[in-house]
Motif scaffolding. Structure first.
Motif, PDB file in Angstrom:
ATOM      1  N   UNK A 113     -26.106   0.180 -31.405  1.00 15.90           N
ATOM      2  CA  UNK A 113     -25.469   0.556 -32.661  1.00 15.90           C
ATOM      3  C   UNK A 113     -25.276  -0.671 -33.534  1.00 15.90           C
ATOM      4  N   UNK A 114     -24.591  -0.478 -34.640  1.00 15.66           N
ATOM      5  CA  UNK A 114     -24.287  -1.552 -35.589  1.00 15.66           C
ATOM      6  C   UNK A 114     -23.077  -2.361 -35.137  1.00 15.66           C
ATOM      7  N   UNK A 115     -22.179  -1.713 -34.378  1.00 17.44           N
ATOM      8  CA  UNK A 115     -20.948  -2.371 -33.947  1.00 17.44           C
ATOM      9  C   UNK A 115     -20.512  -1.819 -32.601  1.00 17.44           C
ATOM     10  N   UNK A 116     -19.606  -2.535 -31.935  1.00 15.43           N
ATOM     11  CA  UNK A 116     -19.044  -2.066 -30.663  1.00 15.43           C
ATOM     12  C   UNK A 116     -18.256  -0.785 -30.871  1.00 15.43           C
ATOM     13  N   UNK A 117     -17.535  -0.684 -31.967  1.00 15.92           N
ATOM     14  CA  UNK A 117     -16.768   0.524 -32.256  1.00 15.92           C
ATOM     15  C   UNK A 117     -17.681   1.745 -32.279  1.00 15.92           C
ATOM     16  N   UNK A 118     -18.832   1.635 -32.938  1.00 11.83           N
ATOM     17  CA  UNK A 118     -19.784   2.736 -32.957  1.00 11.83           C
ATOM     18  C   UNK A 118     -20.316   3.031 -31.560  1.00 11.83           C
ATOM     19  N   UNK A 119     -20.562   1.978 -30.780  1.00  9.79           N
ATOM     20  CA  UNK A 119     -21.087   2.164 -29.424  1.00  9.79           C
ATOM     21  C   UNK A 119     -20.123   2.961 -28.564  1.00  9.79           C
ATOM     22  N   UNK A 120     -18.846   2.651 -28.669  1.00  4.53           N
ATOM     23  CA  UNK A 120     -17.836   3.382 -27.889  1.00  4.53           C
ATOM     24  C   UNK A 120     -17.754   4.838 -28.330  1.00  4.53           C
ATOM     25  N   UNK A 121     -17.864   5.067 -29.625  1.00  2.36           N
ATOM     26  CA  UNK A 121     -17.874   6.443 -30.126  1.00  2.36           C
ATOM     27  C   UNK A 121     -19.094   7.197 -29.622  1.00  2.36           C
ATOM     28  N   UNK A 122     -20.258   6.528 -29.627  1.00  2.00           N
ATOM     29  CA  UNK A 122     -21.482   7.186 -29.187  1.00  2.00           C
ATOM     30  C   UNK A 122     -21.414   7.508 -27.696  1.00  2.00           C
ATOM     31  N   UNK A 123     -20.809   6.630 -26.918  1.00  2.00           N
ATOM     32  CA  UNK A 123     -20.633   6.928 -25.494  1.00  2.00           C
ATOM     33  C   UNK A 123     -19.808   8.192 -25.294  1.00  2.00           C
ATOM     34  N   UNK A 124     -18.752   8.346 -26.069  1.00  2.00           N
ATOM     35  CA  UNK A 124     -17.932   9.557 -25.974  1.00  2.00           C
ATOM     36  C   UNK A 124     -18.740  10.801 -26.343  1.00  2.00           C
ATOM     37  N   UNK A 125     -19.543  10.680 -27.406  1.00  2.00           N
ATOM     38  CA  UNK A 125     -20.372  11.809 -27.838  1.00  2.00           C
ATOM     39  C   UNK A 125     -21.379  12.180 -26.744  1.00  2.00           C
ATOM     40  N   UNK A 126     -22.012  11.173 -26.161  1.00  2.00           N
ATOM     41  CA  UNK A 126     -23.010  11.432 -25.122  1.00  2.00           C
ATOM     42  C   UNK A 126     -22.374  12.092 -23.901  1.00  2.00           C
ATOM     43  N   UNK A 127     -21.208  11.624 -23.510  1.00  2.00           N
ATOM     44  CA  UNK A 127     -20.538  12.211 -22.348  1.00  2.00           C
ATOM     45  C   UNK A 127     -20.147  13.657 -22.605  1.00  2.00           C
ATOM     46  N   UNK A 128     -19.680  13.947 -23.825  1.00  2.00           N
ATOM     47  CA  UNK A 128     -19.316  15.332 -24.157  1.00  2.00           C
ATOM     48  C   UNK A 128     -20.544  16.226 -24.235  1.00  2.00           C
ATOM     49  N   UNK A 129     -21.639  15.691 -24.726  1.00  2.00           N
ATOM     50  CA  UNK A 129     -22.835  16.511 -24.933  1.00  2.00           C
ATOM     51  C   UNK A 129     -23.533  16.860 -23.626  1.00  2.00           C
TER      52      UNK A 129
END
Length: 386
Positions: A113-129
């Motif tokens: 991602x562009x930032x660590x904050x985005x990476x953490x958000x994407x991890x949450x999205x991936x786990x939920x999906x």
């Protein structure tokens, strides 16, 4: 695999380097069929790219948002299954998030991602999906890199004490972004690349390789970050001392101003009983060094003395060079095998699951933020935090 996975691509249109690499990797094992794409933020360029690739015109989209909207409306037997995202860093998070939320598996170019904050958000999205996710840290796809990892994991080298990893390039030794070099322009632009230049572009590869082969996690960092070329906005050179979670120490070097260097990423790992060395310029060879007996040379295609992981990712008989494209394709193939297993309700084999995932992406973004912060700090050591 009897049925190809339907692949869509975001980015990678005419003039893009990495898009072509991803397409070759996807095609090498006949495991994917490219069925749709939004190949550029420019609608006309996306259309022209789709025509060049032989994609049906109605499945060449003007934007990734249109791609997700239209593909979800198609019958399940026709719609895309895997999305490959090959855009600059600042256009990683949103399409990856939308793809996962739309029920598509994702292959994403690094850094995540562009930032660590985005990476953490994407991890949450991936786990939920619940969808599968692959991050293309290419060098983990080499058979001898996998052999190195398995050799360390076996304990034959004893407890790991020292890790050296380096990635020297020379292509940015001059102010390339001042001309027509598109790759240089976006990779050195903080609005597109993020807070790091060389450390984000190739330093993340070196960091991932160090943790992948050693099986260790970095806990502390002490970095020196430099901008060598006048007028450049982001780092083009740097080095970092590392501390790992078992007490081992390491050195990481990443530079894009080493004139004359190409892409010879290299790693050395030393334990109590021996060490190993691998470099991309001789990718078929793994040197294994012992404290109390002669050194050994392991070779790709070497047969039964190699681990199942190395053998699974070997494509040709011994002596036939396997390189960057094959390593990249190993990631695509292993991911395809896991997706196919999911579709069949089967458990994927351990060798298939050996590709970089969401946690590698999070740690890569954490490396970027920690190494830049350490380089800006006067403190000798800083904790590696996520």
């Amino acid at each position: 695999m009897h049925q190809k996975l339907r692949l869509g691509m975001i980015g990678g249109g005419q003039g893009a380097f990495i898009g072509g690499v991803h397409r070759i990797a996807a095609q090498l094992d006949n495991a994917y069929e490219l069925v749709c794409g939004a190949f550029s933020s420019n609608a006309e360029k996306s259309k022209a790219s789709g025509e060049m690739l032989g994609i049906a015109p109605e499945r060449v989209y003007a934007s990734y948002k249109e791609l997700f909207e239209k593909e979800q409306q198609l019958p399940e037997a026709q719609r895309v299954q895997v999305i490959s995202i090959v855009t600059p860093n600042h256009v990683h998070f949103e399409p990856a998030k939308m793809a996962l939320e739309s029920g598509f598996h994702v292959i994403l170019d690094k850094p995540m991602t562009f930032s660590l904050e985005e990476a953490l958000q994407l991890r949450d999205v991936q786990e939920r999906s619940g969808m599968l996710f692959c991050l293309t840290h290419t060098y983990t796809g080499y058979p001898m890199v996998k052999e190195a990892r398995q050799l360390v994991a076996s304990g034959k080298l004893g407890q790991i004490r020292k890790v050296y990893v380096e990635y020297p390039q020379g292509w940015l030794s001059t102010f390339e972004e001042g001309g027509e070099n598109k790759q240089a322009s976006w990779r050195t632009d903080p609005k597109q690349s993020g807070i790091a230049g060389a450390m984000g572009d190739i330093g993340t590869h070196a960091f991932n390789l160090a943790e992948y082969v050693s099986g260790l996690a970095v806990t502390k960092i002490n970095a020196d970050i430099n901008v060598v070329v006048d007028g450049r906005q982001l780092d083009d050179d740097g080095a970092a001392l590392l501390k790992f979670d078992n007490g081992a120490s390491g050195v990481l070097v990443a530079t894009q101003v080493a004139a004359g260097e190409e892409n010879n990423v290299r790693i050395r790992v030393y334990g109590e009983k021996g060490g190993l060395e691998w470099q991309q310029e001789d990718a078929n060879t793994l040197q294994v060094k012992w404290l109390d007996r002669p050194n050994e040379i392991y070779r790709t295609g070497g047969g039964n003395y190699l681990s199942s992981y190395a053998q699974h990712n070997t494509r040709t008989p011994g002596g036939h060079p396997e390189g960057y494209l094959e390593a990249f394709a190993n990631l695509y193939r292993n991911f395809a095998l896991c997706v196919q297993a999911r579709l069949k309700g089967e458990e994927p084999q351990p060798e298939w699951q050996d590709y970089p995932g969401i946690e590698d992406g999070v740690r890569g973004m954490a490396f970027i933020e920690n190494v830049i912060a350490s380089g800006q700090s006067n403190q000798k050591w800083t904790d590696f935090t996520i």
